[in-house]
Scaffold this active site. Structure first.
Site, PDB file in Angstrom:
ATOM      1  N   GLU A 109       0.847  -1.356   0.074  1.00 11.92           N
ATOM      2  CA  GLU A 109       0.024   0.026   0.067  1.00 11.92           C
ATOM      3  C   GLU A 109       0.951   1.165  -0.023  1.00 11.92           C
ATOM      4  O   GLU A 109       1.921   1.371   0.638  1.00 11.92           O
ATOM      5  CB  GLU A 109      -0.744   0.100   1.279  1.00 11.92           C
ATOM      6  N   GLU A 122      -3.294  11.219   3.209  1.00 15.68           N
ATOM      7  CA  GLU A 122      -4.231  10.661   4.396  1.00 15.68           C
ATOM      8  C   GLU A 122      -4.269  11.588   5.506  1.00 15.68           C
ATOM      9  O   GLU A 122      -3.308  11.816   5.878  1.00 15.68           O
ATOM     10  CB  GLU A 122      -3.710   9.157   4.704  1.00 15.68           C
TER      11      GLU A 122
END
Length: 251
Positions: A140, A145
């Protein structure tokens, strides 16, 4: 056609006589027709993930080249998420994923991925712009974020316990357009270096061991609560993106 150059932390490095071409053009959000060519609604696997929001196509709006994801608080819970760790669903929200997969290979050794975003950062809001493995998990790569504060998390997951994480404070991320960007470049038969940027400024390099040949989905989503804390907002929350672009070097 773009310059045959790769911007690293310190210099412009030539990409050996390769062409750098649009893979997903920045105009992919310019119209519904273009959106339909390059993007799908929801997560690649469906409507649920690891937060308190269930994704819904009605919570996605495209207008004037800007994609808006809206999270709405529900008057009562809507059961449990179908994904681990199965949190209670308290929101309807939006997610989109790119129809094209990102795969660093010998043939395609360099990728640029970027976009401009206005991302909520209050408690209980969890926007993301990220890459995740098509098969299994990890790897990932988190390009954007925010988890309940004005701190962006650059994360590179090699395994659930082997993670590089760099936190960068961002000025007024919800109301100011900022550009979040990565360069992915093949550095060995197995490994990929990931260079992270905000507003054109290099922040950090992580190494994705074993990332060569791994296929990734590219996702923009507005999750809620979970790692961003709870309770989340009682009304609606908005996450906006524009000029999302993917380029790669080709022979």
């Amino acid at each position: 056609m773009f310059s045959k150059l790769l911007l690293s932390a310190f210099a412009l490095i030539p990409i050996a006589s390769a062409a750098f071409v649009d893979y997903v053009p920045a105009s992919s959000l310019s119209s519904q027709q273009s959106f339909n060519q390059y993007w799908n609604n929801l997560y690649p696997w469906g409507s649920d993930h690891n937060g308190a929001a269930r994704m819904n196509a009605a919570n996605i709006n495209l207008s004037g080249g800007t994609l808006t994801l809206r999270a709405d608080r529900l008057s009562q819970s809507d059961g449990q998420s179908g994904a681990n760790p199965h949190p209670t669903i308290w929101y309807r929200s939006g997610a989109v994923h790119c129809k094209k997969q990102i795969v660093v290979t010998t043939q395609y050794p360099n990728y640029e991925i970027r976009g401009e975003f206005q991302a909520p950062s209050g408690k209980g809001t969890w926007p993301a712009f990220w890459l995740t493995a098509v098969v299994g998990w990890p790897p990932e790569i988190d390009i954007l974020e925010f988890k309940g504060s004005a701190t962006n998390w650059f994360n590179t997951f090699r395994s659930s316990s082997d993670v590089s994480s760099t936190q960068v404070s961002v000025s007024n991320p919800q109301n100011t357009w900022h550009t979040y960007r990565i360069w992915m470049t093949k550095v060995s038969d197995t490994d990929v270096d990931v260079h992270y940027y905000i507003d054109g400024v290099w922040k950090v390099k992580h190494t994705g061991k074993g990332f060569v040949g791994k296929a990734f989905w590219l996702i923009m989503n507005l999750q809620m609560e979970g790692s961003s804390g709870s309770p989340g907002p009682s009304g609606s929350t908005y996450y906006r993106g524009r000029n999302i672009y993917v380029g790669r070097s080709e022979p």
